[in-house]
Design a protein around this motif. Structure first.
Motif, PDB file in Angstrom:
ATOM      1  N   ASN A 166       0.866  -1.135   0.167  1.00  9.81           N
ATOM      2  CA  ASN A 166      -0.168   0.081   0.009  1.00  9.81           C
ATOM      3  C   ASN A 166       0.752   1.286  -0.141  1.00  9.81           C
ATOM      4  OD1 ASN A 166      -2.591  -1.099   0.043  1.00  9.81           O
ATOM      5  ND2 ASN A 166      -2.542  -1.576   2.317  1.00  9.81           N
ATOM      6  N   ARG A 167       2.210   1.210   0.326  1.00  7.85           N
ATOM      7  CA  ARG A 167       2.961   2.285   0.467  1.00  7.85           C
ATOM      8  C   ARG A 167       4.403   2.372  -0.182  1.00  7.85           C
ATOM      9  NH1 ARG A 167       0.289   0.902   4.887  1.00  7.85           N
ATOM     10  NH2 ARG A 167      -0.640   2.600   6.099  1.00  7.85           N
ATOM     11  N   SER A 168       4.803   1.299  -0.922  1.00  9.08           N
ATOM     12  CA  SER A 168       5.967   1.503  -1.792  1.00  9.08           C
ATOM     13  C   SER A 168       5.636   1.974  -2.958  1.00  9.08           C
ATOM     14  CB  SER A 168       6.755   0.144  -2.010  1.00  9.08           C
ATOM     15  OG  SER A 168       7.891  -0.028  -2.605  1.00  9.08           O
ATOM     16  N   THR A 169       6.618   2.982  -3.536  1.00  9.58           N
ATOM     17  CA  THR A 169       6.634   3.551  -4.797  1.00  9.58           C
ATOM     18  C   THR A 169       7.268   2.573  -5.896  1.00  9.58           C
ATOM     19  OG1 THR A 169       8.441   5.065  -4.454  1.00  9.58           O
ATOM     20  CG2 THR A 169       6.026   5.615  -3.882  1.00  9.58           C
ATOM     21  N   SER A 170       7.918   1.432  -5.548  1.00  9.15           N
ATOM     22  CA  SER A 170       9.042   0.673  -6.496  1.00  9.15           C
ATOM     23  C   SER A 170       8.412  -0.312  -6.728  1.00  9.15           C
ATOM     24  CB  SER A 170      10.353   0.696  -5.880  1.00  9.15           C
ATOM     25  OG  SER A 170      10.208   0.021  -4.406  1.00  9.15           O
ATOM     26  N   THR A 200       6.709  -1.609  -9.137  1.00 10.97           N
ATOM     27  CA  THR A 200       6.795  -2.110 -10.537  1.00 10.97           C
ATOM     28  C   THR A 200       7.952  -1.167 -11.268  1.00 10.97           C
ATOM     29  OG1 THR A 200       5.205   0.026 -11.158  1.00 10.97           O
ATOM     30  CG2 THR A 200       4.268  -2.266 -10.668  1.00 10.97           C
ATOM     31  N   LEU A 201       9.069  -1.074 -10.525  1.00 12.36           N
ATOM     32  CA  LEU A 201       9.948  -0.666 -11.113  1.00 12.36           C
ATOM     33  C   LEU A 201      10.558  -1.616 -12.108  1.00 12.36           C
ATOM     34  CD1 LEU A 201      12.442   0.984  -8.677  1.00 12.36           C
ATOM     35  CD2 LEU A 201      11.162   2.087 -10.504  1.00 12.36           C
ATOM     36  N   PRO A 202      11.512  -1.288 -13.179  1.00 14.27           N
ATOM     37  CA  PRO A 202      12.028  -2.343 -14.261  1.00 14.27           C
ATOM     38  C   PRO A 202      12.789  -3.262 -13.452  1.00 14.27           C
ATOM     39  CG  PRO A 202      12.047  -0.282 -15.098  1.00 14.27           C
ATOM     40  CD  PRO A 202      11.827   0.060 -13.690  1.00 14.27           C
ATOM     41  N   TYR A 203      13.537  -2.890 -12.300  1.00 12.83           N
ATOM     42  CA  TYR A 203      14.261  -4.092 -11.915  1.00 12.83           C
ATOM     43  C   TYR A 203      14.098  -4.084 -10.134  1.00 12.83           C
ATOM     44  CZ  TYR A 203      18.341  -6.607  -9.730  1.00 12.83           C
ATOM     45  OH  TYR A 203      19.241  -7.467  -9.276  1.00 12.83           O
ATOM     46  N   HIS A 204      14.021  -2.981  -9.715  1.00 12.48           N
ATOM     47  CA  HIS A 204      14.058  -3.294  -8.220  1.00 12.48           C
ATOM     48  C   HIS A 204      12.481  -2.891  -7.681  1.00 12.48           C
ATOM     49  CE1 HIS A 204      18.083  -1.211  -8.205  1.00 12.48           C
ATOM     50  NE2 HIS A 204      18.247  -2.124  -7.417  1.00 12.48           N
ATOM     51  N   ASN A 205      11.999  -4.116  -8.267  1.00  7.27           N
ATOM     52  CA  ASN A 205      10.526  -4.258  -7.984  1.00  7.27           C
ATOM     53  C   ASN A 205      10.135  -5.308  -7.183  1.00  7.27           C
ATOM     54  OD1 ASN A 205      10.997  -6.810  -9.320  1.00  7.27           O
ATOM     55  ND2 ASN A 205      10.797  -5.449 -11.306  1.00  7.27           N
ATOM     56  N   LEU A 206       8.968  -5.874  -6.932  1.00  2.00           N
ATOM     57  CA  LEU A 206       8.251  -6.627  -6.005  1.00  2.00           C
ATOM     58  C   LEU A 206       8.821  -8.125  -6.471  1.00  2.00           C
ATOM     59  CD1 LEU A 206       6.321  -7.127  -3.907  1.00  2.00           C
ATOM     60  CD2 LEU A 206       4.483  -7.598  -5.393  1.00  2.00           C
ATOM     61  N   SER A 249      14.652   4.386  -5.761  1.00  2.00           N
ATOM     62  CA  SER A 249      14.480   5.485  -6.582  1.00  2.00           C
ATOM     63  C   SER A 249      14.587   5.061  -8.048  1.00  2.00           C
ATOM     64  CB  SER A 249      15.643   6.489  -6.383  1.00  2.00           C
ATOM     65  OG  SER A 249      16.624   6.155  -6.594  1.00  2.00           O
ATOM     66  N   GLY A 250      14.951   3.852  -8.400  1.00  2.00           N
ATOM     67  CA  GLY A 250      15.179   3.259  -9.717  1.00  2.00           C
ATOM     68  C   GLY A 250      16.148   4.067 -10.436  1.00  2.00           C
ATOM     69  N   GLY A 251      17.203   4.355  -9.952  1.00  3.36           N
ATOM     70  CA  GLY A 251      18.405   5.223 -10.474  1.00  3.36           C
ATOM     71  C   GLY A 251      18.584   6.655 -10.395  1.00  3.36           C
ATOM     72  N   VAL A 252      17.297   7.251  -9.901  1.00  2.49           N
ATOM     73  CA  VAL A 252      17.137   8.624  -9.523  1.00  2.49           C
ATOM     74  C   VAL A 252      18.280   9.316  -8.295  1.00  2.49           C
ATOM     75  CG1 VAL A 252      15.915  10.583  -9.206  1.00  2.49           C
ATOM     76  CG2 VAL A 252      14.976   8.682 -10.297  1.00  2.49           C
ATOM     77  N   HIS A 253      18.247   8.592  -7.265  1.00  4.54           N
ATOM     78  CA  HIS A 253      18.910   8.675  -6.220  1.00  4.54           C
ATOM     79  C   HIS A 253      20.305   7.988  -5.966  1.00  4.54           C
ATOM     80  CE1 HIS A 253      16.167  11.811  -5.486  1.00  4.54           C
ATOM     81  NE2 HIS A 253      15.141  11.222  -5.270  1.00  4.54           N
ATOM     82  N   SER A 254      21.156   8.238  -5.143  1.00  5.04           N
ATOM     83  CA  SER A 254      22.153   7.325  -4.724  1.00  5.04           C
ATOM     84  C   SER A 254      21.828   6.069  -4.080  1.00  5.04           C
ATOM     85  CB  SER A 254      23.394   8.188  -4.068  1.00  5.04           C
ATOM     86  OG  SER A 254      22.811   8.382  -2.943  1.00  5.04           O
ATOM     87  N   ASP A 255      22.762   5.194  -3.886  1.00  2.00           N
ATOM     88  CA  ASP A 255      22.126   3.789  -3.135  1.00  2.00           C
ATOM     89  C   ASP A 255      22.141   4.289  -1.668  1.00  2.00           C
ATOM     90  OD1 ASP A 255      21.040   1.338  -3.641  1.00  2.00           O
ATOM     91  OD2 ASP A 255      22.690   0.629  -2.954  1.00  2.00           O
ATOM     92  N   LYS A 256      22.961   5.152  -1.194  1.00  2.00           N
ATOM     93  CA  LYS A 256      23.056   5.498   0.026  1.00  2.00           C
ATOM     94  C   LYS A 256      21.700   6.148   0.541  1.00  2.00           C
ATOM     95  CE  LYS A 256      25.517   8.478   3.435  1.00  2.00           C
ATOM     96  NZ  LYS A 256      26.473   9.676   3.579  1.00  2.00           N
ATOM     97  N   GLU A 257      21.062   7.112  -0.477  1.00  3.43           N
ATOM     98  CA  GLU A 257      19.782   7.622  -0.063  1.00  3.43           C
ATOM     99  C   GLU A 257      18.799   6.478  -0.331  1.00  3.43           C
ATOM    100  OE1 GLU A 257      19.329  11.776  -2.148  1.00  3.43           O
ATOM    101  OE2 GLU A 257      20.932  10.672  -3.310  1.00  3.43           O
ATOM    102  N   ASN A 258      18.782   5.690  -1.068  1.00  2.00           N
ATOM    103  CA  ASN A 258      17.713   4.602  -1.342  1.00  2.00           C
ATOM    104  C   ASN A 258      17.747   3.550  -0.061  1.00  2.00           C
ATOM    105  OD1 ASN A 258      17.057   5.122  -3.919  1.00  2.00           O
ATOM    106  ND2 ASN A 258      18.840   4.065  -4.691  1.00  2.00           N
TER     107      ASN A 258
END
Length: 215
Positions: A17-21, A23-29, A76-85
């Motif tokens: 209900n809350r994750s925004t990722s 359906t990302l191309p890779y970091h998905n469910l 973030s699907g590549g938008v932010h650094s992995d530190k931020e992810n």
């Protein structure tokens, strides 16, 4: 596996209900499920195979499954650094635990235990390989092992290259394959080494054939 544990079921519904990722191309469910399945497999083998050198407890399994469920939460699907992810994933984990569980002395323990495991997935790696504890090693190696089990073209070639904004597909494939094989040289878990021995040559041949036929 999720439905067998009431807390995991609650956490899973919260993530849905809350994750925004999701359906990302890779970091998905799908990636999350593959990680959890690998962790369950290692736990099962550790119960019966003395050559593993360890026997994971139910507590270990619980911490690992919760960590895997949240390790790419709202990636973030590549938008932010992995530190931020990773920071975002841990924040999501803590919010979920606060909202879905009653406060107890084990709540802070679970938060810190899972955060420690999730930190092991941050790339470039912030925890040296030699400093990994068992839980951290399991999740890091599973994050590489998915390349041998998941749909390699849909997830790792199409999906991950899209998130990384790569347009030179043959170069990306070679760089990705080198990363997977270099990372696998640090495998220590018996399960990971067995997978590598069984599937690595096939994966290399498959990627080389793909590059040769790319137009």
């Amino acid at each position: 596996m999720i439905s067998s544990n009431e807390n995991l079921s609650t956490f899973y519904k919260w993530v849905l209900n809350r994750s925004t990722s999701l359906t990302l191309p890779y970091h998905n469910l799908r990636h999350t499920f593959c990680m959890m399945q690998l962790i369950g497999t290692i736990w099962n083998h550790s119960q019966t195979d003395d050559s593993y050198g360890f026997k994971l407890s139910d507590e270990d399994l619980y911490v690992l499954l919760v960590s895997a469920l949240f390790h790419d939460f709202s990636h973030s699907g590549g938008v932010h650094s992995d530190k931020e992810n990773v920071a975002n994933a841990i924040a999501g984990l803590e919010r979920c635990l606060d909202e879905c569980t009653e406060y107890s002395s084990k709540l802070n323990w679970l938060k810190s235990s899972c955060a420690s495991v999730i930190h092991a997935t941050e790339y470039p790696y912030v925890i040296p390989d030699e400093d990994l504890d068992l839980r951290q090693r399991i999740i890091r190696e599973c994050d590489i092992l998915v390349a041998f089990f998941d749909d390699v073209f849909l997830q790792n070639i199409i999906g991950l290259s899209a998130e990384m904004r790569m347009t030179d597909v043959p170069k990306y494939v070679m760089d990705w394959l080198k990363f997977i094989m270099d990372s696998s040289k640090k495998f220590q878990l018996k399960y990971s080494l067995d997978v590598l021995d069984k599937y690595s040559a096939e994966l290399v041949d498959e990627m080389k054939t793909f590059i040769e036929t790319w137009h």
